[in-house]
Design an enzyme around this catalytic site. Structure first.
Site, PDB file in Angstrom:
ATOM      1  N   LYS A 138       0.700  -1.291  -0.282  1.00  0.00           N
ATOM      2  CA  LYS A 138       0.180   0.269   0.094  1.00  0.00           C
ATOM      3  C   LYS A 138       1.027   1.063   0.197  1.00  0.00           C
ATOM      4  CE  LYS A 138      -3.753  -0.403   2.698  1.00  0.00           C
ATOM      5  NZ  LYS A 138      -4.160  -1.106   3.715  1.00  0.00           N
TER       6      LYS A 138
ATOM      7  N   ARG B  32      -3.378   3.539   8.879  1.00  0.00           N
ATOM      8  CA  ARG B  32      -3.216   2.351   7.555  1.00  0.00           C
ATOM      9  C   ARG B  32      -2.448   0.917   7.628  1.00  0.00           C
ATOM     10  NH1 ARG B  32      -5.085   4.582   1.606  1.00  0.00           N
ATOM     11  NH2 ARG B  32      -5.923   2.726   1.685  1.00  0.00           N
TER      12      ARG B  32
ATOM     13  N   GLY C 234      -8.671  -6.887   4.688  1.00  0.00           N
ATOM     14  CA  GLY C 234      -9.506  -7.115   5.438  1.00  0.00           C
ATOM     15  C   GLY C 234      -8.863  -7.656   7.055  1.00  0.00           C
TER      16      GLY C 234
ATOM     17  N   MET D 122      -5.804  -6.951   8.426  1.00  0.00           N
ATOM     18  CA  MET D 122      -5.444  -5.552   9.457  1.00  0.00           C
ATOM     19  C   MET D 122      -5.948  -4.331   9.753  1.00  0.00           C
ATOM     20  SD  MET D 122      -1.582  -6.574   9.314  1.00  0.00           S
ATOM     21  CE  MET D 122      -1.994  -6.658   8.108  1.00  0.00           C
TER      22      MET D 122
ATOM     23  N   ARG E  68      -3.887  -1.554  -6.501  1.00  0.00           N
ATOM     24  CA  ARG E  68      -2.871  -2.582  -6.287  1.00  0.00           C
ATOM     25  C   ARG E  68      -3.701  -3.565  -7.794  1.00  0.00           C
ATOM     26  NH1 ARG E  68      -6.452  -4.799  -0.991  1.00  0.00           N
ATOM     27  NH2 ARG E  68      -7.992  -4.496  -1.377  1.00  0.00           N
TER      28      ARG E  68
ATOM     29  N   HIS F 235     -15.066  -6.679   1.473  1.00  0.00           N
ATOM     30  CA  HIS F 235     -13.758  -7.522   1.754  1.00  0.00           C
ATOM     31  C   HIS F 235     -13.890  -9.338   1.444  1.00  0.00           C
ATOM     32  CE1 HIS F 235     -11.158  -3.920   3.595  1.00  0.00           C
ATOM     33  NE2 HIS F 235     -10.575  -4.984   2.279  1.00  0.00           N
TER      34      HIS F 235
ATOM     35  N   GLU G  71      13.194 -42.833  -5.158  1.00  0.00           N
ATOM     36  CA  GLU G  71      12.023 -42.995  -3.431  1.00  0.00           C
ATOM     37  C   GLU G  71      12.713 -43.215  -2.133  1.00  0.00           C
ATOM     38  OE1 GLU G  71       8.277 -44.698  -3.413  1.00  0.00           O
ATOM     39  OE2 GLU G  71       9.504 -46.564  -4.509  1.00  0.00           O
TER      40      GLU G  71
ATOM     41  N   SER H 237      11.872 -41.725 -12.871  1.00  0.00           N
ATOM     42  CA  SER H 237      11.189 -40.904 -12.362  1.00  0.00           C
ATOM     43  C   SER H 237      10.759 -41.291 -10.178  1.00  0.00           C
ATOM     44  CB  SER H 237       9.105 -41.254 -12.050  1.00  0.00           C
ATOM     45  OG  SER H 237       8.729 -41.414 -12.228  1.00  0.00           O
TER      46      SER H 237
ATOM     47  N   THR I  60       8.330 -38.332  -5.341  1.00  0.00           N
ATOM     48  CA  THR I  60       8.774 -37.638  -4.093  1.00  0.00           C
ATOM     49  C   THR I  60       8.168 -37.890  -2.904  1.00  0.00           C
ATOM     50  OG1 THR I  60       7.682 -36.145  -5.290  1.00  0.00           O
ATOM     51  CG2 THR I  60       9.558 -35.883  -5.454  1.00  0.00           C
ATOM     52  N   ASN I  61       6.712 -38.122  -3.166  1.00  0.00           N
ATOM     53  CA  ASN I  61       5.790 -38.744  -1.722  1.00  0.00           C
ATOM     54  C   ASN I  61       7.040 -39.494  -1.083  1.00  0.00           C
ATOM     55  OD1 ASN I  61       4.245 -37.488  -3.273  1.00  0.00           O
ATOM     56  ND2 ASN I  61       2.777 -39.682  -3.020  1.00  0.00           N
ATOM     57  N   ASP I  62       7.522 -40.475  -1.067  1.00  0.00           N
ATOM     58  CA  ASP I  62       7.650 -41.730  -0.081  1.00  0.00           C
ATOM     59  C   ASP I  62       9.229 -40.971   0.068  1.00  0.00           C
ATOM     60  OD1 ASP I  62       6.411 -43.806   0.557  1.00  0.00           O
ATOM     61  OD2 ASP I  62       6.681 -44.955  -1.513  1.00  0.00           O
TER      62      ASP I  62
ATOM     63  N   CYS J 128       6.680 -38.240 -10.146  1.00  0.00           N
ATOM     64  CA  CYS J 128       5.557 -38.750 -10.329  1.00  0.00           C
ATOM     65  C   CYS J 128       5.218 -38.613  -8.833  1.00  0.00           C
ATOM     66  CB  CYS J 128       5.189 -40.052 -11.324  1.00  0.00           C
ATOM     67  SG  CYS J 128       6.783 -40.761  -9.588  1.00  0.00           S
TER      68      CYS J 128
ATOM     69  N   TYR K 143      10.039 -34.318 -17.428  1.00  0.00           N
ATOM     70  CA  TYR K 143       9.106 -34.071 -17.660  1.00  0.00           C
ATOM     71  C   TYR K 143       8.364 -34.288 -16.123  1.00  0.00           C
ATOM     72  CZ  TYR K 143       8.752 -39.349 -16.296  1.00  0.00           C
ATOM     73  OH  TYR K 143       8.255 -40.218 -15.870  1.00  0.00           O
TER      74      TYR K 143
HETATM   75  P1  ADP Z   1      -8.166  -1.776   3.960  1.00  0.00           P
HETATM   76  O1  ADP Z   1      -6.534  -2.575   3.695  1.00  0.00           O
HETATM   77  O2  ADP Z   1      -8.879  -3.008   4.769  1.00  0.00           O
HETATM   78  O3  ADP Z   1      -8.687  -2.074   2.367  1.00  0.00           O
HETATM   79  P2  ADP Z   1      -7.563   0.685   3.999  1.00  0.00           P
HETATM   80  O4  ADP Z   1      -5.833   1.196   4.586  1.00  0.00           O
HETATM   81  O5  ADP Z   1      -7.511   0.514   2.547  1.00  0.00           O
HETATM   82  O6  ADP Z   1      -7.849  -1.054   4.643  1.00  0.00           O
HETATM   83  O7  ADP Z   1      -8.315   1.551   4.856  1.00  0.00           O
HETATM   84  C1  ADP Z   1      -9.854   0.974   4.872  1.00  0.00           C
HETATM   85  C2  ADP Z   1     -10.450   2.474   3.656  1.00  0.00           C
HETATM   86  O8  ADP Z   1     -10.476   3.596   4.503  1.00  0.00           O
HETATM   87  C3  ADP Z   1     -10.278   2.376   2.816  1.00  0.00           C
HETATM   88  O9  ADP Z   1     -10.947   2.360   1.564  1.00  0.00           O
HETATM   89  C4  ADP Z   1     -10.879   4.446   2.445  1.00  0.00           C
HETATM   90  O10 ADP Z   1     -11.685   4.310   1.736  1.00  0.00           O
HETATM   91  C5  ADP Z   1     -10.749   4.523   4.309  1.00  0.00           C
HETATM   92  N1  ADP Z   1     -10.035   5.565   4.127  1.00  0.00           N
HETATM   93  C6  ADP Z   1      -8.054   5.514   4.450  1.00  0.00           C
HETATM   94  N2  ADP Z   1      -7.678   6.050   4.336  1.00  0.00           N
HETATM   95  C7  ADP Z   1      -8.300   6.926   3.850  1.00  0.00           C
HETATM   96  C8  ADP Z   1      -8.240   8.914   3.760  1.00  0.00           C
HETATM   97  N3  ADP Z   1      -7.617   8.992   4.140  1.00  0.00           N
HETATM   98  N4  ADP Z   1      -9.011  10.001   4.029  1.00  0.00           N
HETATM   99  C9  ADP Z   1      -9.968   8.903   3.881  1.00  0.00           C
HETATM  100  N5  ADP Z   1     -10.375   7.693   3.792  1.00  0.00           N
HETATM  101  C10 ADP Z   1      -9.733   6.827   4.166  1.00  0.00           C
HETATM  102 MG    MG Z   2      -7.544  -0.678   1.196  1.00  0.00          MG
HETATM  103 MG    MG Z   3       6.460 -45.085  -3.177  1.00  0.00          MG
END
Ligand code: ADP
Ligand code: MG
Ligand code: MG
Length: 914
Positions: free
Chosen positions: A49, A119, A128, A130, A369, A487, A783, A802, A805-807, A869, A889
């Site tokens: 990010k 963030r 989602g 963190m 991204r 998310h 093997e 051949s 790799t399991n064994d 295999c 192969y």
């Molecule tokens: P995630 O990694 O979970 O997507 P983000 O860091 O992107 O979390 O934040 C989640 C949401 O918070 C973003 O989609 C955005 O809409 C809002 N947000 C984050 N930073 C800002 C900011 N500087 N101004 C306004 N909204 C923000």
């Molecule tokens: Mg985001």
């Molecule tokens: Mg075998």
């Protein structure tokens, strides 16, 4: 601080001027980077990010200014027993000052306060996983400034404040005070609205939000015994710490395990000035993909919510509008968004996932991204980008994740016309899924994959990242709220889980529902069968039939390009003519492993096989084998016909004989019971005696493989007569048959020589009898570690190797897969093993044995054919490793053949350095 120390160490050798210069010029040691100082290549340090925020800033996109605290600080934080490094907050203050200057607001100001979002952002996006704190910097003084600066918009200001109190409490303090969870605050809000007789958030006035903030603060004090922190820098420091802490929360760990992301790389923290999407109808927030993430179609795909902060869109709590609404409401902003989006796609040469916010008719880009996509979409996007002249075929082949191909071959619903439609929603993750309705992710985990193994559909109001475990256990996911960019929908698509979101037809009674109802009066209770079509967004009552997807045009095109670049062959492990046909349809160039023991276990053979094992004398034994010969020969005829012209590696019998006999304990019990009743069944007692005689303490290391062929040569002699006989027969039909006869479990050259000499005799005799020559060859499976180490000897007698790799993995590690359960998972959780070696080749150990074997074998027998295999043959990383080893192969299960073809192509491209 660290920079400073490094500087001090150099004092002795450098002049002061030089030190000063180093301080100014090198940014490399900084813990805190302003967005304008970074670039997209610095993902390791700034996280994905942060690196992209920097890149967008530098190419001139409208990004709110801010800074990134590096991933190295996260590592330091954990290394020093969860403490922020000394001096970090001083660096942060300097960066804050820079941002203050850039936008002309002050952090914590009572006139025009600068607010921040905090963030998380690791090298790889963990959607989602963190948490984000918005509107940081507010307190009872700054709030007047915010009202002021927004032209007296108290409604907006207090809405922002209450969000901040809730997010800050939930994210930074919930671990210590569980009462401070989002749900707790949401409950207070619901009560508050009920008392006011209001439903939608947008109906609340400034005073009403203010009253809520006061209630929140009282609640905070009740829970924690202290006042809500009002010092902006304390808020900031606590939040940065919380992001680092969240790196190790449970759902982040589950996600990293699932995606094989190292637990040690840490996360960066992005501190960014806030822009506000909740300032009125000329504001809003949204998420968009530059192409459709579900199907890959080249159309903008996105959602937005007017007058809202972005959290509402990504969290899936309000069902957003289609992006086309924005085009109608505000064409100028829409066009600006599309221009920026296309610019990003062009800059990154890939489909982009973009988060944006509109503040009073001004557009801001908050994140970009590479967009997560379904396997189907990945293929279509790659192919179309080549057709658009946007990228090369090589890039197209390189950009599709091999693991996604299986999703593209996801099952589809058959005969939908016959199904009863009960609800419709957003088609968030394609594919058909059938299962029993369950209403909580715990229940799904308990009943579904990884649990009791039943097919379940997870039905809920919305899915949050906490539901990941349940989602992965379900065949499909159905939610009544949330959009296609929530998310949860993202995660569902990434893992190829058919998903319907925002299905407002489905009415549940809250979070602890046990049933749902639909407009036509249908009630679906827990355990009732339903079917969802994630491609169309339709819910059916009952269990519909599913069928495997065909190979679409784009799929074929991409696989064609992969085959152009690939240098290593791809075969399949197939034991029956049906499997062989499926393998060919999916592009297999031969069979790398045809196991023969399954053939013995079929109902019509088992009695004969048992008679053979129990025979009292050679004559009886030979009688049984003579009976088996024509049956076994028919097995091979079917496979050779299906594989016309393609090589087939047949492995001679491998398991110990007791696998064909009844279970020892059960049989002993039966006999004991009968004897206690005074009965005596001579045949059964004889059987038991044989079972006892064949019992082994450690069958994996016992009488099996070539050892069996030496002690009881009759079985493999029969098998070779069947193979060569069948090959002769099919050759006479005008087909080409290329049998490769594989002798398993060889660890010493003499084993191979002994068995091979005997079987050569049988093969020649069979050819003579049939009057047809067959290009058969003998080889062995590598093997046993000793075989790998003595390959220079063994290769002189073998036409092919051949790698089993399991064994080989089990024997190299000295562990049995069947008994590894109790320690393997803890080992991986504790990172004692980074990865499960039964899934991906352990390149340093097992891989080294393979390398020795390959080198030694080729040095004495340059034409030897080398393949693999084991199940690793279908694992993309292992395929790439095999390419490096220079194997001829890989062989894997039929369904994974496309995965292996693509991975092999990527390996070849990587080796060429393109
Ligand atoms: P995630 O990694 O979970 O997507 P983000 O860091 O992107 O979390 O934040 C989640 C949401 O918070 C973003 O989609 C955005 O809409 C809002 N947000 C984050 N930073 C800002 C900011 N500087 N101004 C306004 N909204 C923000
Ligand atoms: Mg985001
Ligand atoms: Mg075998």
């Amino acid at each position: 601080m660290r920079t400073f120390l490094r500087g001090l160490k150099r004092c002795a050798i450098l002049s002061r001027v030089q030190i000063l210069e180093e301080f100014v010029l090198s940014n490399n040691n900084n813990r805190v980077w302003l967005f304008r100082e970074g670039k997209k290549e610095l993902k390791d340090l700034l996280g994905g990010k942060g690196a992209n925020l920097a890149e967008m800033t530098n190419i001139g996109l409208p990004v709110p200014p801010g800074f990134t605290v590096t991933t190295e600080v996260c590592t330091e934080y954990y290394a020093s027993g969860k403490k922020l490094p000394d001096g970090l907050m001083d660096d942060v203050k300097k960066a804050v000052a820079d941002v203050e200057q850039a936008i002309g607001k002050k952090f914590g100001d009572t006139q025009n306060p600068l607010l921040f979002s905090v963030r998380s952002g690791a090298k790889f996006s963990l959607p989602g996983m963190m948490d984000t704190v918005l509107n940081l910097g507010l307190n009872d003084d700054a709030i007047t400034g915010l009202i002021n600066a927004s032209g007296g918009n108290a409604r907006f200001a207090y809405d922002s404040y209450r969000r901040f109190i809730m997010m800050f409490s939930d994210i930074t303090l919930k671990a210590d005070y569980p009462g401070l969870s989002k749900e707790g605050f949401e409950r207070i809000l619901t009560d508050h609205k009920a008392k006011l007789g209001k439903e939608a958030d947008t109906e609340l006035t400034g005073d009403e939000w203010k009253a809520l903030c006061d209630t929140y603060k009282v609640f905070f004090k009740e829970q924690t015994g202290r006042d809500f922190p009002s010092d902006p820098y304390e808020q900031l420091e606590t939040s940065i710490t919380a992001v680092f802490r969240s790196w190790n929360n449970e759902r982040a760990i589950i996600y990293r395990n699932k995606e094989k992301i190292s637990h040690s790389i840490g996360t960066a923290v992005n501190v960014q000035s806030m822009v506000f999407g909740n300032l009125g109808d000329d504001s809003g927030s949204g998420v968009m993909f530059t192409r459709n993430a579900a199907t890959g179609e080249n159309v903008i795909y996105g959602e937005y919510l007017p007058n809202a902060q972005g959290e509402d869109v990504v969290a899936g709590v309000r069902t957003p509008l289609e992006i086309a609404e924005l085009e109608r409401d505000n064409k100028t902003i829409y066009d600006e968004l599309i221009t920026n989006a296309k610019r990003l796609e062009d800059h990154y040469k890939d489909m982009q996932d973009i988060e944006f916010t509109i503040e009073k008719n001004k557009l801001f880009i908050l994140q970009c991204r590479s967009g997560k996509r379904t396997g189907t979409a990945a293929i279509r996007i790659a192919v179309e980008m080549v057709n658009e002249g946007f990228i090369t075929k090589e890039k197209a082949v390189a950009m599709v994740a091999p693991s996604g191909l299986e999703q593209a071959l996801h099952p589809r619903l058959k005969n939908t016309a016959a199904g009863k439609v009960i609800a419709k929603g957003l088609n968030a993750g394609p594919g058909g899924a059938v299962g029993k309705a369950v209403f909580s992710s715990d229940k799904a985990a308990e009943m579904g994959k990884g649990g009791a193994g039943e097919a379940v559909i997870l039905c809920s109001q919305e899915t949050t990242p906490d539901d990941l475990k349940g989602m992965l256990a379900a065949q499909g996911v159905l939610t009544s709220r949330g959009g296609r960019t929530s998310h949860a929908a993202l995660v569902a698509r990434q893992f190829g889980i058919p998903t319907i979101c925002g299905c407002s037809d489905m009415k549940t009674d809250g979070h602890h529902a046990t049933s749902f109802s639909t407009p036509d009066g249908t009630i679906v209770k827990e355990g009732d069968w339903i079917t969802i079509d994630g491609t169309e967004g339709i819910v059916y009552l009952g269990a519909l039939e599913v069928e495997p997807a065909g190979q679409s045009g784009d799929f074929g095109t991409l696989m064609g390009w992969a085959d152009e670049f690939r240098t290593m062959g791809v075969r399949a492990n197939a034991d029956t003519p049906d499997q062989a046909a499926e393998a060919i349809a999916l592009g297999a160039e031969g069979i790398g492993l045809c196991r023969t023991e399954h053939m013995f276990l079929e109902e019509d053979r088992l009695p004969i096989v048992r008679r053979m094992i129990l025979a009292d004398n050679e004559e009886q034994r030979q009688g049984a084998l003579d009976e088996l010969l024509p049956i076994q020969r028919e097995d091979f005829v079917g496979i050779f016909r299906a594989m016309d012209g393609k090589p087939v590696t047949v492995r001679l019998i491998d398991p110990p004989l007791h696998e064909f006999l009844p279970n020892q304990i059960e049989l002993a019990k039966e006999v004991a019971v009968e004897q206690s009743q005074g009965k005596s069944d001579a045949a059964k007692i004889k059987l038991l005696n044989k079972v006892n005689e064949l019992h082994e303490q450690n069958p994996m290391l016992g009488l099996r493989g070539c050892r069996l062929s030496i002690v009881f040569p009759g079985i493999v002699e029969m098998q070779v007569a069947a193979i060569v006989g069948a090959a002769a027969q099919v050759t006479k039909e005008g087909k080409t048959v290329l049998p490769e006869i594989m002798i398993p479990l060889v660890g010493h050259i003499n084993e191979l020589t002994y068995v091979k000499n005997d079987l050569e005799r049988v093969a020649k005799a069979t050819q003579g009898k049939e009057g047809t020559e067959v290009p058969y060859m003998f080889g062995t499976m590598i093997e046993v570690p000793r075989a790998a180490l003595t390959s220079a000897e063994i290769a002189q007698e073998a036409a092919f190797f051949s790698f089993g790799t399991n064994d080989l993995t089990q024997m190299t590690y000295g562990m049995s897969r069947d008994d590894a359960g109790p320690f393997l998972m803890p080992y991986i959780a504790k990172e004692i093993y980074k990865e499960d070696p039964t899934v991906s080749i352990d390149t340093t150990g097992v891989g080294r044995l393979m390398q020795i074997s390959v080198d030694d074998a080729r040095s004495v027998n340059p034409n030897i054919k080398l393949g693999i295999c084991g199940e690793h043959g279908g694992d993309p990383d292992s395929v790439k490793f095999c390419n490096k080893l220079g194997l001829n192969y890989v062989s894997c299960s039929p369904k994974r053949v496309p995965v292996a073809r693509l991975a092999a192509a990527q390996a070849a491209l990587e080796a060429k350095g393109s």
